[in-house]
Design an enzyme around this catalytic site. Structure first.
Site, PDB file in Angstrom:
ATOM      1  N   HIS A  12       2.887  28.698  40.548  1.00 26.64           N
ATOM      2  CA  HIS A  12       4.103  28.403  39.790  1.00 26.64           C
ATOM      3  C   HIS A  12       5.369  28.910  40.474  1.00 26.64           C
ATOM      4  O   HIS A  12       6.438  28.315  40.294  1.00 26.64           O
ATOM      5  CB  HIS A  12       3.994  28.988  38.382  1.00 26.64           C
ATOM      6  CG  HIS A  12       3.139  28.174  37.470  1.00 26.64           C
ATOM      7  ND1 HIS A  12       3.328  28.115  36.103  1.00 26.64           N
ATOM      8  CD2 HIS A  12       2.078  27.367  37.725  1.00 26.64           C
ATOM      9  CE1 HIS A  12       2.426  27.313  35.564  1.00 26.64           C
ATOM     10  NE2 HIS A  12       1.646  26.863  36.531  1.00 26.64           N
ATOM     11  N   HIS A  55      -7.640  23.468  38.878  1.00 29.43           N
ATOM     12  CA  HIS A  55      -7.921  23.564  37.446  1.00 29.43           C
ATOM     13  C   HIS A  55      -9.374  23.925  37.173  1.00 29.43           C
ATOM     14  O   HIS A  55      -9.729  24.244  36.035  1.00 29.43           O
ATOM     15  CB  HIS A  55      -7.578  22.244  36.743  1.00 29.43           C
ATOM     16  CG  HIS A  55      -6.162  22.165  36.301  1.00 29.43           C
ATOM     17  ND1 HIS A  55      -5.651  21.102  35.608  1.00 29.43           N
ATOM     18  CD2 HIS A  55      -5.131  23.029  36.458  1.00 29.43           C
ATOM     19  CE1 HIS A  55      -4.377  21.310  35.356  1.00 29.43           C
ATOM     20  NE2 HIS A  55      -4.036  22.470  35.873  1.00 29.43           N
ATOM     21  N   TRP A 110     -12.209  24.536  31.990  1.00 30.70           N
ATOM     22  CA  TRP A 110     -12.486  23.221  32.569  1.00 30.70           C
ATOM     23  C   TRP A 110     -13.920  23.105  33.109  1.00 30.70           C
ATOM     24  O   TRP A 110     -14.499  22.029  33.085  1.00 30.70           O
ATOM     25  CB  TRP A 110     -11.523  22.937  33.721  1.00 30.70           C
ATOM     26  CG  TRP A 110     -10.107  22.662  33.320  1.00 30.70           C
ATOM     27  CD1 TRP A 110      -9.571  21.440  32.994  1.00 30.70           C
ATOM     28  CD2 TRP A 110      -9.042  23.593  33.222  1.00 30.70           C
ATOM     29  NE1 TRP A 110      -8.234  21.562  32.710  1.00 30.70           N
ATOM     30  CE2 TRP A 110      -7.880  22.885  32.836  1.00 30.70           C
ATOM     31  CE3 TRP A 110      -8.939  24.974  33.422  1.00 30.70           C
ATOM     32  CZ2 TRP A 110      -6.645  23.497  32.654  1.00 30.70           C
ATOM     33  CZ3 TRP A 110      -7.712  25.588  33.235  1.00 30.70           C
ATOM     34  CH2 TRP A 110      -6.585  24.857  32.855  1.00 30.70           C
TER      35      TRP A 110
END
Length: 428
Positions: free
Chosen positions: A188, A312, A328
């Site tokens: 991020h 992910h 996930w």
């Protein structure tokens, strides 16, 4: 001739005050009679207690060793506070924030850690200084950091790497590792880059400032920053931007992923003037066009985009942070191509998180989840091609991911032929 009379000027009388009988006052002179206590008592309402005490102390010190004689009163040094009505203060505007604010973070092991949130008011002027021919922009509440460790300081980097590895295992946090959340921090802090404007990216570690630190997409990353803060204190020569990106690289490798290229030399912004606007991170509820536009803004093509989203497969969503809940893959602390396999093999149905109302996709037994952007990877034919490729060839996925993530870490950074980061004046 008629004599011109001078106008009579009324003499202004000095304000009176009650004094101790041991002090006799005339209009111009004062007789001091030493006493055992040698104090002067002055009447004053409560609002003037401090002034009265200061006056008494000053008189006592002035004549502590004086012999009985007449001396002139020095009105410039000894002033008797007059009794006046205190003025009513006008309402004042809120005080300007001039010091770093410290956020105390409750860590999973019940220990608390502090992370400095630096805020520079928008109307606070900068102070310009000159340092080795480079214009330095500084403020009163931040420490100027102009460079990080050298690319040649291999030994120092190895010590930092070792320290990062020590903080990753965390049996009482999620699935036993801080690796996924630290990887998300590195991801991020880089994903704000805009190739059209040239700002954003990891260089500057702008997530230390508002508004970026308050971006909804960064919710929960205080855990990762707090975990790395003791390392920053132990190794102060490395900048936050180098530390966070290096920690992302180490996290991937420690969880079984590929070796990520990384180079040091990033700088830390000294204030918030170059913080990118919020809203640049991918929104998990949007469609394929949004994914392509967001990653295209950073300079990634479809293949690189799909490979990066393979991360992910690590970690999980937390409803207290994002509103979504679940993992996930079955092994959220092991880096692999399982994300693509699960995405293709499972049957997905749309549901909602009861506590938040956020929509997400569940497999049949609701043990695994996918976000809308994940499902879009198999709806879009161009993205689907690479999903199938990576689900069948893990080595190809590892190679593509390493290249794409290494590129992500370098977004917005310019280096010379020796690998040193070329300084941007706005960061200094």
């Amino acid at each position: 001739m008629t004599a011109i009379q001078k106008p009579v000027v009324a003499k202004r009388e000095a304000p009176k005050a009650e004094v101790n009988p041991t002090v006799s006052r005339s209009t111009q002179t004062e007789t001091i009679k030493p006493t055992k206590e040698r104090t002067v008592s002055v009447f004053s309402p409560p609002v003037f207690n401090f002034a009265a005490n200061s006056f008494a102390q000053s008189v006592s010190n002035e004549y502590k060793h004086a012999s009985p004689k007449r001396i002139k009163l020095d009105n410039s040094r000894v002033q008797v506070p007059s009794i006046v009505k205190p003025k009513q203060d006008k309402p004042r505007p809120p005080a300007i924030v001039t010091k770093p604010r410290v956020i105390n973070i409750e860590f999973p092991n019940k220990q608390k850690s502090g992370f400095k949130l630096l805020i520079r008011p928008k109307h606070e002027p900068s102070i310009k200084k000159q340092k080795q021919g480079i214009e330095v922009l500084s403020t009163s509440n931040t420490k100027r950091i102009t460079k990080s460790i050298s690319v040649d300081d291999v030994e120092y980097v190895e010590k930092v790497k070792h320290a990062i590895k020590q903080v990753l295992p965390k049996p009482d946090y999620d699935d036993g590792s801080l690796g996924p959340v630290i990887l998300r921090l590195a991801w991020h802090c880089c994903a704000t880059y805009n190739k059209f404007t040239g700002n954003g990216g990891s260089n500057g570690s702008t997530m230390r400032f508002v508004p970026e630190i308050t971006d909804d997409g960064n919710s929960g990353l205080d855990i990762a920053r707090s975990a790395l803060e003791p390392i920053k204190q132990k190794f102060p020569d490395i900048t936050y931007s180098d530390l966070w990106t290096l920690a992302g690289k180490i996290s991937i490798q420690e969880m079984g992923g590929p070796k990520i290229p990384w180079r040091c030399g990033r700088v830390d912004c000294i204030d918030d003037r170059y913080v990118p606007p919020n809203g640049r991170l991918p929104f998990a509820y949007k469609n394929a066009n949004h994914i392509r536009e967001t990653f295209g803004r950073m300079g990634f093509n479809d293949r690189e985009t799909v490979s990066l989203l393979g991360a992910h497969g690590l970690g999980r969503c937390h409803k207290r942070f994002s509103g979504w809940e679940g993992k996930w893959t079955e092994n959220p602390t092991s880096f692999s191509n399982d994300f693509y396999k699960v995405l293709l093999d499972e049957e997905w149905s749309l549901g909602t998180v009861p506590e938040t109302g956020k929509e997400q996709y569940y497999n049949k037994d609701k043990s695994l989840i996918m976000l809308n952007t994940d499902i879009e990877l198999i709806r879009d034919p161009h993205f689907l091609h690479f999903v199938k490729l990576y689900s069948q060839h893990q080595a190809t996925f590892f190679q593509d991911f390493a290249n794409a993530f290494g590129k992500l870490l370098e977004l917005g950074i310019e280096r010379d032929s020796n690998g040193n980061v070329l300084p941007k004046n706005e960061f200094y």
